[in-house]
Design a protein around this motif. Structure first.
Motif, PDB file in Angstrom:
ATOM      1  N   GLY A 339       0.734  -1.065  -0.063  1.00  0.00           N
ATOM      2  CA  GLY A 339      -0.533  -0.188   0.160  1.00  0.00           C
ATOM      3  C   GLY A 339       0.769   1.059  -0.114  1.00  0.00           C
ATOM      4  N   CYS A 340      -0.243   2.689   0.010  1.00  0.00           N
ATOM      5  CA  CYS A 340       0.550   4.045  -0.100  1.00  0.00           C
ATOM      6  C   CYS A 340       1.203   4.489   1.208  1.00  0.00           C
ATOM      7  CB  CYS A 340      -0.037   4.349  -1.082  1.00  0.00           C
ATOM      8  SG  CYS A 340      -0.868   4.153  -2.818  1.00  0.00           S
ATOM      9  N   PHE A 341       2.447   5.095   1.098  1.00  0.00           N
ATOM     10  CA  PHE A 341       2.578   5.268   2.109  1.00  0.00           C
ATOM     11  C   PHE A 341       3.480   7.083   2.213  1.00  0.00           C
ATOM     12  CE2 PHE A 341       5.701   2.513   2.216  1.00  0.00           C
ATOM     13  CZ  PHE A 341       6.818   3.144   2.546  1.00  0.00           C
ATOM     14  N   ILE A 370      -1.958  11.089   0.321  1.00  0.00           N
ATOM     15  CA  ILE A 370      -2.219  10.031   1.124  1.00  0.00           C
ATOM     16  C   ILE A 370      -3.916   9.835   1.222  1.00  0.00           C
ATOM     17  CG2 ILE A 370      -2.760   8.460   3.125  1.00  0.00           C
ATOM     18  CD1 ILE A 370      -0.632   8.139   1.953  1.00  0.00           C
ATOM     19  N   SER A 371      -4.507  10.753   1.899  1.00  0.00           N
ATOM     20  CA  SER A 371      -5.692  11.344   1.068  1.00  0.00           C
ATOM     21  C   SER A 371      -6.537  11.780   0.099  1.00  0.00           C
ATOM     22  CB  SER A 371      -6.754  12.139   1.988  1.00  0.00           C
ATOM     23  OG  SER A 371      -6.453  13.882   1.070  1.00  0.00           O
ATOM     24  N   LEU A 373      -5.076   9.899  -2.763  1.00  0.00           N
ATOM     25  CA  LEU A 373      -4.437   8.245  -2.984  1.00  0.00           C
ATOM     26  C   LEU A 373      -5.551   7.204  -2.789  1.00  0.00           C
ATOM     27  CD1 LEU A 373      -1.136   8.489  -2.495  1.00  0.00           C
ATOM     28  CD2 LEU A 373      -2.312   7.622  -4.421  1.00  0.00           C
ATOM     29  N   SER A 374      -6.511   7.442  -1.417  1.00  0.00           N
ATOM     30  CA  SER A 374      -7.066   6.946  -0.348  1.00  0.00           C
ATOM     31  C   SER A 374      -8.205   6.507  -1.130  1.00  0.00           C
ATOM     32  CB  SER A 374      -7.532   7.452   1.141  1.00  0.00           C
ATOM     33  OG  SER A 374      -8.576   6.390   1.465  1.00  0.00           O
ATOM     34  N   ASN A 378      -6.732   3.396  -3.529  1.00  0.00           N
ATOM     35  CA  ASN A 378      -5.592   2.906  -3.561  1.00  0.00           C
ATOM     36  C   ASN A 378      -5.786   2.698  -2.531  1.00  0.00           C
ATOM     37  OD1 ASN A 378      -4.495   3.715  -6.195  1.00  0.00           O
ATOM     38  ND2 ASN A 378      -5.065   5.795  -6.026  1.00  0.00           N
ATOM     39  N   LYS A 379      -4.520   1.215  -2.443  1.00  0.00           N
ATOM     40  CA  LYS A 379      -4.549   0.959  -0.704  1.00  0.00           C
ATOM     41  C   LYS A 379      -3.708   1.986   0.504  1.00  0.00           C
ATOM     42  CE  LYS A 379      -3.370  -3.432   1.507  1.00  0.00           C
ATOM     43  NZ  LYS A 379      -2.197  -4.541   1.509  1.00  0.00           N
ATOM     44  N   ILE A 380      -3.551   1.822   1.454  1.00  0.00           N
ATOM     45  CA  ILE A 380      -3.167   2.815   1.921  1.00  0.00           C
ATOM     46  C   ILE A 380      -1.830   1.715   2.786  1.00  0.00           C
ATOM     47  CG2 ILE A 380      -2.349   4.626   3.721  1.00  0.00           C
ATOM     48  CD1 ILE A 380      -3.696   4.996   0.067  1.00  0.00           C
ATOM     49  N   GLY A 384      -0.684   5.674   6.628  1.00  0.00           N
ATOM     50  CA  GLY A 384      -0.381   6.583   5.581  1.00  0.00           C
ATOM     51  C   GLY A 384       0.668   6.701   5.651  1.00  0.00           C
ATOM     52  N   SER A 385       1.669   7.004   6.645  1.00  0.00           N
ATOM     53  CA  SER A 385       3.319   7.300   7.064  1.00  0.00           C
ATOM     54  C   SER A 385       3.509   6.859   7.590  1.00  0.00           C
ATOM     55  CB  SER A 385       3.158   8.655   7.600  1.00  0.00           C
ATOM     56  OG  SER A 385       2.968   8.358   8.741  1.00  0.00           O
TER      57      SER A 385
END
Length: 435
Positions: A339-341, A370-371, A373-374, A378-380, A384-385
């Motif tokens: 996922g993304c961060f 991140i918000s 992308l969510s 998209n998967k977080i 997210g950090s």
């Protein structure tokens, strides 16, 4: 079907068979002439008849004691009349000239130029039917201005309307665009050695490239940094911090180190695709979407390789862009999509002069991305950090983040890259609009 239409159909068939029969008669006449004989009788129609509904008809022509037959022909309907007059009418109708379209070229009063892909509409309204599109930089044939928003044009020999904000009378409009600090579209942006922290760079012979939005410009330059892609970058090192203090977290370079590789080569995805190729493609998609929204874009790496280390990339963004977003995927060795961060600023470096003045803005930029992308589906990863002491962060004087869009197990298809890009642009929009 009407009696008149049936009559015309039969006439066509009769005429066709007449030609066939007369051709046969002519051929016999030519043979007779070859043998010094003559045709003494004028060819005459002996019989032409139709029989019953759906029946067929036949034709007989008599000449020189011989009877020439044509038929049976195509089925016809009963009660049809075959006359010389109707045959003539049929021939006349089939040879009528085609209707000519009006020529609007004489109405054109001038030529302007498209600043983007423009919809040509039937009426001056965004709700009106789209007749077609005019490509960027193409000529636009102007008839008249109908309002502050719309102009009437000639498009493919028809009248239509285009939005005036997307046309210009400046043929060199694209070359004449420039940022607030004077960069034109397509300009190469190199490292100015007089810029703060420039002296810490060891690879800096390359150039970033400036892209300017064609319309609705916001006056904001977004620095997009496609991670990796500097040959030889992992063979030399730069100071981790401008004050040469050690790193406070691990990462590509371990905690406690004072120097880090100038630019790492990156990882390979599970299918063997190099990360640097995917980061470049993602950066290109993000660039195009940002330009459509009116943002200017500084592409730090605009091709497979750019000779700019991480310090040079950061310093260029500090002086030319309003923010700096580096695109990466995490090489964590996991066998599933993480996922993304984004890499958040660790407490241990918030005291650095360059970091102290901007880290809160960087955090907010990361949170907005991140918000976005969510919200784009998209998967977080986790919250997210993840705190990380990066060269980019410690040298940045503008809001700056390293965004990790997954890991080596993540989907990196074109469709997925667009989905990620849409989320990033949504987040960038939120940041600059204070949403």
């Amino acid at each position: 079907m009407s009696r008149e239409i049936f009559s015309k159909k039969i006439c066509i068939s009769v005429l066709t068979m007449s030609v066939l029969a007369l051709t046969a008669c002519s051929q016999r006449a030519e043979a007779a002439q070859t043998q010094n004989s003559t045709i003494t009788e004028t060819p005459a129609v002996v019989a032409a008849e139709t029989k019953g509904s759906g029946a067929q008809f036949s034709l007989e022509i008599s000449a020189d004691g011989h009877t020439y037959k044509a038929g049976p022909g195509a089925p016809v309907s009963a009660n049809a009349e075959t006359t010389t007059e109707s045959a003539a009418e049929t021939i006349k109708e089939t040879t009528a000239p085609a209707e000519t379209k009006p020529d609007y070229s004489s109405m054109v009063v001038g030529i302007m130029f498209a600043k983007d892909t423009i919809n040509v509409r039937k009426d001056p309204s965004t709700d009106s039917e789209v007749l077609g599109q005019i490509a960027p930089d193409s000529n636009v044939s102007i008839v008249k201005t109908v309002s502050d928003e719309w102009a009437q044009v000639v498009y493919e020999n028809q009248l239509g309307y285009v939005a005036r904000q997307y046309i210009t009378d400046d043929r060199d409009w694209r070359q004449n665009l420039q940022t607030g600090n004077g960069y034109t579209s397509g300009a190469a942006v190199g490292l100015d050695t007089s810029w703060k922290y420039a002296e810490y760079s060891v690879i800096n012979s390359g150039n970033a490239v400036m892209y300017l939005a064609p319309t609705d410009r916001k006056g904001i330059v977004v620095g997009i940094n496609a991670g990796h892609g500097t040959s030889g970058g992992d063979s030399v090192k730069t100071w981790c911090h401008p004050d040469q203090t050690p790193k406070v977290t691990g990462g590509t370079t371990s905690a406690g180190a004072t120097k880090a590789v100038a630019v790492s080569s990156g990882m390979n995805f599970s299918d063997g695709t190099p990360e640097r190729k995917v980061t470049l493609r993602e950066a290109q998609i993000v660039r195009d979407l940002l330009l459509q929204k009116g943002y200017d874009v500084l592409m730090i790496r605009d091709g497979d390789d750019v000779q700019l280390d991480n310090v040079a990339r950061t310093v260029i963004c500090n002086n030319v862009a309003d923010c700096h977003i580096a695109i990466h995927w995490d090489g964590d060795g996991l066998g599933y999509d993480k996922g993304c961060f984004y890499m958040s600023v660790p407490e241990g470096i918030k005291y650095l002069p360059s970091v102290a003045s901007v880290w809160q803005k960087s955090e907010r930029l990361g949170e907005c991305c991140i918000s976005g992308l969510s919200d784009a589906g998209n998967k977080i990863f986790s919250s997210g950090s993840m705190d990380m002491d990066l060269t980019q962060t410690s040298y940045s004087t503008v809001p700056s983040i390293d965004i990790e869009l997954g890991n080596q197990s993540s989907d990196h298809s074109e469709e997925k890259l667009y989905k990620l890009a849409e989320g990033l642009v949504l987040g960038i929009d939120r940041y600059f609009n204070n949403l």
